[in-house]
Design a protein around this motif. Structure first.
Motif, PDB file in Angstrom:
ATOM      1  N   CYS A   8       0.842  -1.197   0.000  1.00 25.59           N
ATOM      2  CA  CYS A   8       0.000   0.000   0.000  1.00 25.59           C
ATOM      3  C   CYS A   8       0.878   1.248   0.000  1.00 25.59           C
ATOM      4  O   CYS A   8       2.007   1.216   0.480  1.00 25.59           O
ATOM      5  CB  CYS A   8      -0.880   0.028   1.245  1.00 25.59           C
ATOM      6  SG  CYS A   8      -2.030  -1.345   1.344  1.00 25.59           S
ATOM      7  N   SER A   9       0.353   2.332  -0.517  1.00 28.21           N
ATOM      8  CA  SER A   9       1.082   3.597  -0.548  1.00 28.21           C
ATOM      9  C   SER A   9       0.893   4.343   0.773  1.00 28.21           C
ATOM     10  O   SER A   9      -0.219   4.759   1.102  1.00 28.21           O
ATOM     11  CB  SER A   9       0.588   4.471  -1.699  1.00 28.21           C
ATOM     12  OG  SER A   9       1.103   5.780  -1.559  1.00 28.21           O
ATOM     13  N   GLU A  11       2.322   7.225   1.430  1.00 27.69           N
ATOM     14  CA  GLU A  11       2.143   8.636   1.074  1.00 27.69           C
ATOM     15  C   GLU A  11       0.679   8.934   0.739  1.00 27.69           C
ATOM     16  O   GLU A  11       0.094   9.904   1.215  1.00 27.69           O
ATOM     17  CB  GLU A  11       3.050   8.986  -0.100  1.00 27.69           C
ATOM     18  CG  GLU A  11       3.152  10.476  -0.325  1.00 27.69           C
ATOM     19  CD  GLU A  11       4.300  10.839  -1.252  1.00 27.69           C
ATOM     20  OE1 GLU A  11       4.026  11.531  -2.234  1.00 27.69           O
ATOM     21  OE2 GLU A  11       5.436  10.424  -0.982  1.00 27.69           O
ATOM     22  N   GLN A  12       0.076   8.065  -0.060  1.00 24.71           N
ATOM     23  CA  GLN A  12      -1.338   8.221  -0.412  1.00 24.71           C
ATOM     24  C   GLN A  12      -2.211   8.051   0.832  1.00 24.71           C
ATOM     25  O   GLN A  12      -3.230   8.721   0.985  1.00 24.71           O
ATOM     26  CB  GLN A  12      -1.697   7.191  -1.496  1.00 24.71           C
ATOM     27  CG  GLN A  12      -3.140   7.170  -1.923  1.00 24.71           C
ATOM     28  CD  GLN A  12      -3.524   8.262  -2.902  1.00 24.71           C
ATOM     29  OE1 GLN A  12      -2.868   9.283  -3.007  1.00 24.71           O
ATOM     30  NE2 GLN A  12      -4.610   8.060  -3.616  1.00 24.71           N
ATOM     31  N   THR A  20      -5.190   9.768  -7.834  1.00 28.29           N
ATOM     32  CA  THR A  20      -4.183   8.701  -7.763  1.00 28.29           C
ATOM     33  C   THR A  20      -4.886   7.419  -7.343  1.00 28.29           C
ATOM     34  O   THR A  20      -5.435   7.347  -6.251  1.00 28.29           O
ATOM     35  CB  THR A  20      -3.090   9.072  -6.739  1.00 28.29           C
ATOM     36  OG1 THR A  20      -2.560  10.350  -7.091  1.00 28.29           O
ATOM     37  CG2 THR A  20      -1.981   8.051  -6.726  1.00 28.29           C
ATOM     38  N   ILE A  22      -4.189   4.159  -6.336  1.00 28.92           N
ATOM     39  CA  ILE A  22      -3.348   3.086  -5.827  1.00 28.92           C
ATOM     40  C   ILE A  22      -3.863   2.631  -4.467  1.00 28.92           C
ATOM     41  O   ILE A  22      -4.586   3.358  -3.801  1.00 28.92           O
ATOM     42  CB  ILE A  22      -1.866   3.520  -5.721  1.00 28.92           C
ATOM     43  CG1 ILE A  22      -1.737   4.856  -5.004  1.00 28.92           C
ATOM     44  CG2 ILE A  22      -1.211   3.557  -7.088  1.00 28.92           C
ATOM     45  CD1 ILE A  22      -0.314   5.359  -4.883  1.00 28.92           C
ATOM     46  N   VAL A  24      -4.451   1.756  -0.690  1.00 35.63           N
ATOM     47  CA  VAL A  24      -4.141   2.325   0.622  1.00 35.63           C
ATOM     48  C   VAL A  24      -4.826   1.469   1.669  1.00 35.63           C
ATOM     49  O   VAL A  24      -5.807   0.776   1.379  1.00 35.63           O
ATOM     50  CB  VAL A  24      -4.597   3.803   0.770  1.00 35.63           C
ATOM     51  CG1 VAL A  24      -3.829   4.702  -0.150  1.00 35.63           C
ATOM     52  CG2 VAL A  24      -6.083   3.955   0.578  1.00 35.63           C
ATOM     53  N   SER A  61       1.566  -0.121   5.190  1.00 32.83           N
ATOM     54  CA  SER A  61       2.540  -0.142   4.083  1.00 32.83           C
ATOM     55  C   SER A  61       2.468  -1.483   3.357  1.00 32.83           C
ATOM     56  O   SER A  61       2.654  -1.544   2.145  1.00 32.83           O
ATOM     57  CB  SER A  61       3.954   0.123   4.598  1.00 32.83           C
ATOM     58  OG  SER A  61       4.269  -0.743   5.675  1.00 32.83           O
TER      59      SER A  61
END
Length: 191
Positions: A8-9, A11-12, A20, A22, A24, A61
């Motif tokens: 997982c992102s 930052e996101q 975005t 992606i 999370v 993460s």
């Protein structure tokens, strides 16, 4: 047995950008022994980007599950300074009570429906287990140094492996907004 291994992102997870698409994820509750972790990180829910931020224990993460009933769910996430301090105390004390109660949700993006959906989660239910062990060591730890990829809010890398207790529990999955299924985690033992 199909395993689940999701990155997982972070930052996101901390700074959600609606354009975005992606994965999370969030640790929505966590208790180890009698230590209740604080829900003190404010995040945007990908399924409700216009709504208020919600408080979670951690921003995931990665999460991994081999897929078997008795296999541990292992995850890495980012936690706050307060929760880092609690983890360090737990690490350096006897940890005689290794019981764990936790809940989580991973979100993925459905390109056909053009929206996020929960694709691996505990269905807003706490799962119960014990801190897993590898080679006699507990699968549990926290970095003492602040993570440097996301600097605000201050956060620290944390990892935990959880073996299921002897009760049948559920891990929920989806491959898009409508295709969903459930897998069993833990085995109930009859007396």
């Amino acid at each position: 047995m199909a395993s689940t291994n999701l990155a997982c992102s972070v930052e996101q997870g901390f700074n959600f950008q609606k354009d975005t698409q992606i994965q999370v994820g969030h640790i929505t509750s966590l208790k180890i022994g009698d230590k209740e972790y604080k829900k003190d990180l404010a995040v945007t829910l990908p399924t409700d980007i216009s709504g208020d931020k919600v408080k979670v224990v951690g921003v995931i993460s990665n999460i991994f599950w081999e897929g078997g009933h008795a296999d541990p769910i292992m995850f890495g996430c980012r936690i706050s300074t307060d929760n880092k301090e609690s983890s360090v105390l737990l690490q350096h004390t006897s940890m005689s009570d290794t019981s764990v109660s936790f809940s989580f949700v991973i979100y993925d993006y459905d390109p056909k429906e053009k929206k996020f959906y929960p694709n691996f989660h505990s269905n807003e239910t706490d799962l119960n287990g014990l801190v897993a062990k590898s080679g006699g060591e507990l699968d549990f730890g926290v970095d003492l140094d602040q993570a440097d990829d996301v600097v605000s809010p201050k956060n620290f890398s944390f990892f935990l492996g959880v073996m299921p207790t002897e009760e049948e529990q559920e891990a929920h999955f989806a491959v898009n907004t409508s295709a969903k299924f459930v897998k069993k985690w833990g085995v109930s033992v009859s007396e």
